[in-house]
Design a protein around this motif. Sequence first.
Motif, short mmCIF file in Angstrom:
data_model
loop_
_atom_site.label_atom_id
_atom_site.label_comp_id
_atom_site.label_asym_id
_atom_site.label_seq_id
_atom_site.Cartn_x
_atom_site.Cartn_y
_atom_site.Cartn_z
N UNK A 154 -34.87 -3.93 5.77
CA UNK A 154 -34.31 -2.70 5.21
C UNK A 154 -34.55 -2.59 3.70
N UNK A 155 -35.32 -3.51 3.15
CA UNK A 155 -35.64 -3.46 1.72
C UNK A 155 -36.78 -2.48 1.50
N UNK A 156 -36.46 -1.34 0.92
CA UNK A 156 -37.45 -0.29 0.69
C UNK A 156 -37.33 0.20 -0.76
N UNK A 157 -38.23 1.09 -1.13
CA UNK A 157 -38.27 1.59 -2.51
C UNK A 157 -37.03 2.41 -2.87
N UNK A 158 -36.20 2.76 -1.90
CA UNK A 158 -34.98 3.52 -2.23
C UNK A 158 -34.03 2.68 -3.08
N UNK A 159 -34.26 1.38 -3.15
CA UNK A 159 -33.43 0.53 -4.01
C UNK A 159 -33.55 0.92 -5.48
N UNK A 207 -45.69 -9.54 2.41
CA UNK A 207 -45.57 -10.62 3.39
C UNK A 207 -44.57 -10.31 4.50
N UNK A 208 -43.84 -9.22 4.40
CA UNK A 208 -42.89 -8.86 5.45
C UNK A 208 -43.57 -8.12 6.57
N UNK A 209 -42.82 -7.74 7.60
CA UNK A 209 -43.39 -6.96 8.70
C UNK A 209 -43.83 -5.58 8.22
N UNK A 210 -44.78 -4.98 8.94
CA UNK A 210 -45.26 -3.65 8.56
C UNK A 210 -44.11 -2.65 8.60
N UNK A 211 -44.05 -1.80 7.59
CA UNK A 211 -43.02 -0.78 7.52
C UNK A 211 -43.18 0.20 8.68
N UNK A 212 -42.13 0.42 9.47
CA UNK A 212 -42.25 1.36 10.60
C UNK A 212 -42.46 2.78 10.11
N UNK A 213 -43.08 3.65 10.94
CA UNK A 213 -43.38 5.02 10.51
C UNK A 213 -42.20 5.78 9.94
N UNK A 214 -41.01 5.62 10.53
CA UNK A 214 -39.85 6.39 10.07
C UNK A 214 -39.46 6.06 8.64
N UNK A 215 -39.79 4.85 8.18
CA UNK A 215 -39.41 4.44 6.82
C UNK A 215 -40.54 4.63 5.81
N UNK A 216 -41.74 4.94 6.27
CA UNK A 216 -42.88 5.02 5.36
C UNK A 216 -42.75 6.08 4.28
N UNK A 219 -41.75 5.15 0.71
CA UNK A 219 -42.70 4.59 -0.26
C UNK A 219 -43.01 5.58 -1.36
N UNK A 220 -42.70 6.85 -1.13
CA UNK A 220 -42.91 7.83 -2.19
C UNK A 220 -42.11 7.51 -3.43
N UNK A 221 -40.97 6.86 -3.26
CA UNK A 221 -40.15 6.48 -4.41
C UNK A 221 -40.87 5.45 -5.27
N UNK A 222 -41.81 4.69 -4.65
CA UNK A 222 -42.57 3.68 -5.39
C UNK A 222 -43.39 4.32 -6.51
N UNK A 223 -43.74 5.58 -6.34
CA UNK A 223 -44.53 6.28 -7.37
C UNK A 223 -43.71 6.60 -8.61
N UNK A 224 -42.39 6.71 -8.46
CA UNK A 224 -41.57 7.30 -9.50
C UNK A 224 -41.30 6.46 -10.76
N UNK A 225 -40.97 5.16 -10.65
CA UNK A 225 -40.47 4.47 -11.85
C UNK A 225 -41.36 4.55 -13.09
N UNK A 226 -42.67 4.33 -12.93
CA UNK A 226 -43.53 4.33 -14.12
C UNK A 226 -43.61 5.71 -14.78
N UNK A 227 -43.94 6.79 -14.05
CA UNK A 227 -44.01 8.10 -14.73
C UNK A 227 -42.66 8.64 -15.17
N UNK A 228 -41.60 8.40 -14.38
CA UNK A 228 -40.27 8.83 -14.83
C UNK A 228 -39.87 8.04 -16.06
N UNK A 229 -40.20 6.74 -16.05
CA UNK A 229 -39.94 5.93 -17.23
C UNK A 229 -40.72 6.41 -18.43
#
Length: 338
Positions: A154-159, A207-216, A219-229
């Motif tokens: 359950x560790x995703x970019x929403x953190x 190294x974790x299991x592949x992210x299931x489609x419903x959670x993919x 990953x859009x949140x992964x884009x945010x920190x650098x440009x928002x920062x």
Amino acid sequence: MAIDTTGFGPANQQLRIGRISHLASKTPAAYFGMVLGLGGLGNAWRAAEQTWGIGNGFSEWILSLAALVWAVLVLLFAAKALLAPDRLVAEINHPVQCCFVGLIGVATMLIASAAEPYSYAAAFTLFGIGFTFTACFAVWRTGGLWRGERDHATTTAVLYLPTVAGSFVTAMVAASLGYRDWGQLAFGAGIFSWLAIESILLHRLLIGPMTPPALRPTLGVQLAPAPVGAVAYISVSGGTPDVFVHALIGYGILQLVVLLRLSQWLREAGAVMGFWAFSFGATSIATAPLRLLGHGDNAAISVVAPVTFILANVLVLGLAVMTVWLLLSGRMYGKSAP
């Protein structure tokens, strides 16, 4: 026996309350991502209008739409708290959906930024409400995470949302309201939270299991920190172009390219509201170069700015069309959250 023909009798009132309760209970906090996307695009257009002299106030129409969406969602969440508190508690306790709750405060601060040119008092009040909610939720949620025993899957970019997004947006809006020094403190909280969480997320992705489609879509949140920062840094530093802000934009571009490379894999999730998670990062990666151009930057940034601005507009327009289609086809509430 008298028959009620006004539509305001007890039975009709009960029916309306039931419908509102049902709609509110099915509206996830993740839908506040629409406010971030629209608000971010409005800010990008404000920067474009100031830098390139285009738009003729188009930014204010976009920000007005963002404010309308925000108002509707706030009312729905107030209704959820009153009429379906069990659903709200379940969302807050969910390992993934919970972090989206932090967007309520972040979205409120963005609306404060939109209101600032029209009413400083209204903007300051909204900022105070949004910041208080964001700070309290971020501390509460982070404290819960530090206890451990979290399912690694359950560790995703929403953190990033409670502390990183909350801190960076706090920095931006505080600076625009004249509290740049307080914004610098918030920027520090955001950037070090980002660096710490990034290592955990990359470990999970690599190294974790592949992210299931419903959670993919998360990953859009992964884009945010650098440009928002980058936008936050420009706000609290005065906007002078330097190597650090260029580095933030460069890392954001890297994230964007990697996500484009994964586009087919991401699309396996189908047409879902979760893809609004990409919007705030995409609009911020358009805003930051435009803000730098307005402060005299040139060369590489002058090439990046029009490309990222066009991409941000295309993305948000596409998401808006998808949202209308989901709503009209009755699929908008098919899944309550990622």
